[in-house]
Enzyme design. Structure first.
Site, PDB file in Angstrom:
ATOM      1  N   GLU A  54      43.817  62.175  14.694  1.00  0.00           N
ATOM      2  CA  GLU A  54      43.039  63.428  14.613  1.00  0.00           C
ATOM      3  C   GLU A  54      43.923  64.627  14.287  1.00  0.00           C
ATOM      4  O   GLU A  54      43.482  65.565  13.626  1.00  0.00           O
ATOM      5  CB  GLU A  54      42.289  63.687  15.931  1.00  0.00           C
ATOM      6  CG  GLU A  54      41.103  62.783  16.163  1.00  0.00           C
ATOM      7  CD  GLU A  54      41.448  61.508  16.916  1.00  0.00           C
ATOM      8  OE1 GLU A  54      40.521  60.742  17.257  1.00  0.00           O
ATOM      9  OE2 GLU A  54      42.665  61.284  17.184  1.00  0.00           O
ATOM     10  N   PHE A 116      32.882  59.004  30.898  1.00  0.00           N
ATOM     11  CA  PHE A 116      33.868  58.411  29.994  1.00  0.00           C
ATOM     12  C   PHE A 116      34.041  59.287  28.753  1.00  0.00           C
ATOM     13  O   PHE A 116      33.075  59.632  28.078  1.00  0.00           O
ATOM     14  CB  PHE A 116      33.398  57.011  29.587  1.00  0.00           C
ATOM     15  CG  PHE A 116      34.303  56.337  28.595  1.00  0.00           C
ATOM     16  CD1 PHE A 116      35.589  55.952  28.944  1.00  0.00           C
ATOM     17  CD2 PHE A 116      33.876  56.101  27.290  1.00  0.00           C
ATOM     18  CE1 PHE A 116      36.424  55.331  28.033  1.00  0.00           C
ATOM     19  CE2 PHE A 116      34.708  55.486  26.363  1.00  0.00           C
ATOM     20  CZ  PHE A 116      35.989  55.106  26.743  1.00  0.00           C
ATOM     21  N   GLN A 117      35.273  59.677  28.476  1.00  0.00           N
ATOM     22  CA  GLN A 117      35.658  60.513  27.341  1.00  0.00           C
ATOM     23  C   GLN A 117      34.967  61.882  27.352  1.00  0.00           C
ATOM     24  O   GLN A 117      34.719  62.471  26.303  1.00  0.00           O
ATOM     25  CB  GLN A 117      35.418  59.790  26.013  1.00  0.00           C
ATOM     26  CG  GLN A 117      36.365  58.604  25.818  1.00  0.00           C
ATOM     27  CD  GLN A 117      36.369  58.047  24.416  1.00  0.00           C
ATOM     28  OE1 GLN A 117      35.388  58.178  23.670  1.00  0.00           O
ATOM     29  NE2 GLN A 117      37.461  57.403  24.036  1.00  0.00           N
ATOM     30  N   LYS A 166      26.199  64.056  22.195  1.00  0.00           N
ATOM     31  CA  LYS A 166      25.755  62.931  21.375  1.00  0.00           C
ATOM     32  C   LYS A 166      24.238  62.919  21.183  1.00  0.00           C
ATOM     33  O   LYS A 166      23.745  62.639  20.082  1.00  0.00           O
ATOM     34  CB  LYS A 166      26.223  61.620  22.010  1.00  0.00           C
ATOM     35  CG  LYS A 166      25.969  60.385  21.152  1.00  0.00           C
ATOM     36  CD  LYS A 166      26.629  59.165  21.760  1.00  0.00           C
ATOM     37  CE  LYS A 166      26.451  57.937  20.859  1.00  0.00           C
ATOM     38  NZ  LYS A 166      27.144  56.739  21.430  1.00  0.00           N
ATOM     39  N   MET A 469      67.537  72.620  13.283  1.00  0.00           N
ATOM     40  CA  MET A 469      67.479  74.011  13.725  1.00  0.00           C
ATOM     41  C   MET A 469      67.905  74.146  15.177  1.00  0.00           C
ATOM     42  O   MET A 469      68.631  75.096  15.542  1.00  0.00           O
ATOM     43  CB  MET A 469      66.071  74.581  13.536  1.00  0.00           C
ATOM     44  CG  MET A 469      65.987  76.077  13.806  1.00  0.00           C
ATOM     45  SD  MET A 469      67.028  77.070  12.698  1.00  0.00           S
ATOM     46  CE  MET A 469      65.918  77.245  11.294  1.00  0.00           C
TER      47      MET A 469
END
Length: 554
Positions: A54, A116-117, A166, A469
């Site tokens: 993602e 869940f999630q 959803k 760096m």
């Protein structure tokens, strides 16, 4: 207009059509299955790019937006899918990049139950989005998406997140198509103050040593042409922020390049000895001004920006002007008198522009000068680190939206996703990614996405086997205590690229680099590893906390 009954997921896609979106970056998951089910019937209209992660998707949407001026669009699922986009949102927010990110959420009945999630992505991203919301009513979905695009591209652009449960995707609702202004049409939220602009013009006309300090706002407001006309009419030298590179052609005699911590001597000294700084679409960030108490002590500051919160935030302006940049510059072009400031230019010219290595040495400077010559009109993306600063110093950017880089957040791992997005948005140009081994390792999994798309991104890896760096700062400011910077990994990056069916080359000198570039198939993605010395440093550098005229030149 005809009213239709559609699912919430179909409404999302219809609204994206209204906004003239044709490219979506994303990754499917449980909470967005209904959205991807609706997308299945619309793949003749939308190009969907499924990345490896993602974070790659949101960086790709960011690169697409920067390269095209359109609003980038990204889909992600709930829970870890949503949290994986947070760094990308922060990157876009810090650099004022217009994006609309749509995340799935657990069903309404499961909200607030540690399902869940389930994650409160709205709460988590509140500080790093221009606007965000959770949609709980399907009848408000269409207008929420329309507003998101308007907010993302209006005024000072930025990312907007919409979280959709959803079951909102599956509910049926009446949908009426609306005509929108188009995905790339920015809307302003601040007009111009004529009296203040007249004062600004008088100050410019009276100035003997003016400098234009142009930032990324000149690009996002599509004002680069007016910046050029103003500078030319007033014969005023121009310095750029990192985000402003490309807003003024670097090969023009008035361009002094980047200013600040890694600015060249002539740019920094011109600012420090100026009597007037005309700040346009820039933030006066700490990386530019160094010690704020000693910044340009003899100069008055005109600061023009569409975001009033930036005025007098980092530096007090003698004349702060909140307003649309394009309109403001248009007024100034008419009011500023034509001038010849050759004495000021002669004074600036006495400072060296850079200490150059021998032309036959395999240094980052010579590598990038060669690549710039071979890919003169390319869009250039970078990751973050030494290679980013070398690119900003050396590449002669001539046009806006040709430099794609993370400035405010400094996101390592940004480059490959952003380069893919930029290439998809600008098929008319070649995209070159300049990266370092530390940054590249963070998201090199997106080589799979690049291979799948088969678009001609050129990856230039400057491999010094260290976090360059950080190591440079340890060398200069931490008594050469190189703690956890040198790489112990034994990675064959050429074989890694070849494992993804990408043509790959390794160069240890300029002849081998030329051979690699000449041998590549220019219609395909390509990877070139250049092995450089880990002790190469980016110079000039202004030590932290020092004024920008106290620089180290190596």
């Amino acid at each position: 207009m005809r009213i239709l009954v559609k699912s919430g997921a179909q409404v999302v896609l219809e609204c994206l059509k209204e906004q003239e979106v044709d490219t979506i970056f994303g990754y499917p998951g449980g909470a967005v299955i209904p959205l991807y089910d609706a997308l299945y019937d619309e793949l003749d209209h939308f190009r969907h790019v499924r990345t490896s992660h993602e974070q790659g998707a949101v960086h790709a949407a960011d690169g697409y937006a920067r390269a095209t001026g359109k609003v980038g669009v990204c889909f992600a699922t709930s829970g870890p899918g949503a949290t994986n986009i947070i760094t990308g949102l922060a990157t876009a927010y810090m650099d004022s990049v217009p994006m609309v990110v749509i995340t799935g959420q657990v069903a309404m009945a499961l909200l607030g139950k540690d399902s869940f999630q389930e994650i409160d992505i709205v709460g988590m991203t509140l500080p790093i989005t221009k606007h965000n919301c959770l949609v709980k009513d399907v009848t408000k979905l269409a207008n929420t998406i329309r507003k998101a695009f308007e907010v993302a591209r209006s005024g000072r652009p930025g990312p907007v997140l919409i979280d959709i449960p959803k079951d909102i995707f599956t509910k049926q609702v009446e949908y009426e198509k609306k005509q929108a202004g188009g995905n790339s049409k920015a809307q302003t939220s601040a007009k111009v103050d004529m009296e203040l602009l007249k004062q600004a013009a008088d100050m410019i006309n009276e100035s003997k040593r003016p400098v234009i300090y142009a930032g990324g706002g000149t690009i996002s407001s599509n004002s680069s042409d007016k910046l050029f006309r103003l500078a030319k009419k007033g014969d005023i030298p121009v310095v750029n922020t990192l985000m402003g590179l490309g807003s003024f052609p670097r090969n023009d005699e008035l361009s002094l390049g980047m200013v600040g911590m890694h600015g060249y001597e002539n740019a920094n000294m011109a600012v420090m000895e100026s009597d007037l700084i005309i700040g346009i679409g820039a933030r006066f960030s700490d990386r530019v001004i160094g010690n704020p108490n000693k910044f340009a002590p003899g100069a008055r500051i005109i600061h023009i920006d569409i975001d009033g919160t930036e005025l007098n935030k980092n530096m007090d302006a003698y004349l702060p002007i909140e307003g649309d940049l394009s309109e403001s510059l248009g007024v100034l072009i008419e009011l500023v008198e034509a001038a010849d400031r050759k004495d000021w230019h002669s004074h600036i010219a006495k400072w060296k522009s850079h200490n150059k290595a021998g032309k036959d040495q395999f240094t980052p400077e010579n590598i990038l000068e060669y690549m710039n010559g071979r890919f003169e009109d390319a869009v250039v993306a970078t990751d973050v680190g030494q290679h980013q600063m070398w690119t900003a110093q050396i590449w002669k950017f001539k046009e806006p939206r040709t430099f794609i880089s993370s400035g405010g957040l400094g996101t390592m791992g940004y480059g490959l996703g952003a380069a893919i997005g930029a290439q998809l948005g600008r098929a008319d140009k070649r995209v070159v990614l300049v990266t370092g081994d530390g940054s590249f390792r963070m998201n090199c999994n997106e080589l799979a996405t690049l291979s799948k798309l088969d678009v001609p991104v050129v990856i230039l890896l400057l491999n010094n086997s260290t976090l360059g760096m950080v190591r440079q700062w340890q060398r200069l400011f931490s008594n050469k205590r190189f703690s956890e910077t040198d790489s112990n990994e034994n990675i064959d990056y050429v074989k890694l690229a070849q494992a993804y069916s990408i043509q790959a080359f390794r160069a240890g000198n300029l002849d081998e680099l030329e051979s690699a570039v000449s041998s590549m198939d220019n219609t395909k993605p390509a990877f070139i590893e250049c092995v450089i010395d880990k002790d190469e440093c980016v110079y000039p550098i202004v030590p932290p906390g020092r004024p920008i005229d106290e620089y180290i030149v190596g």
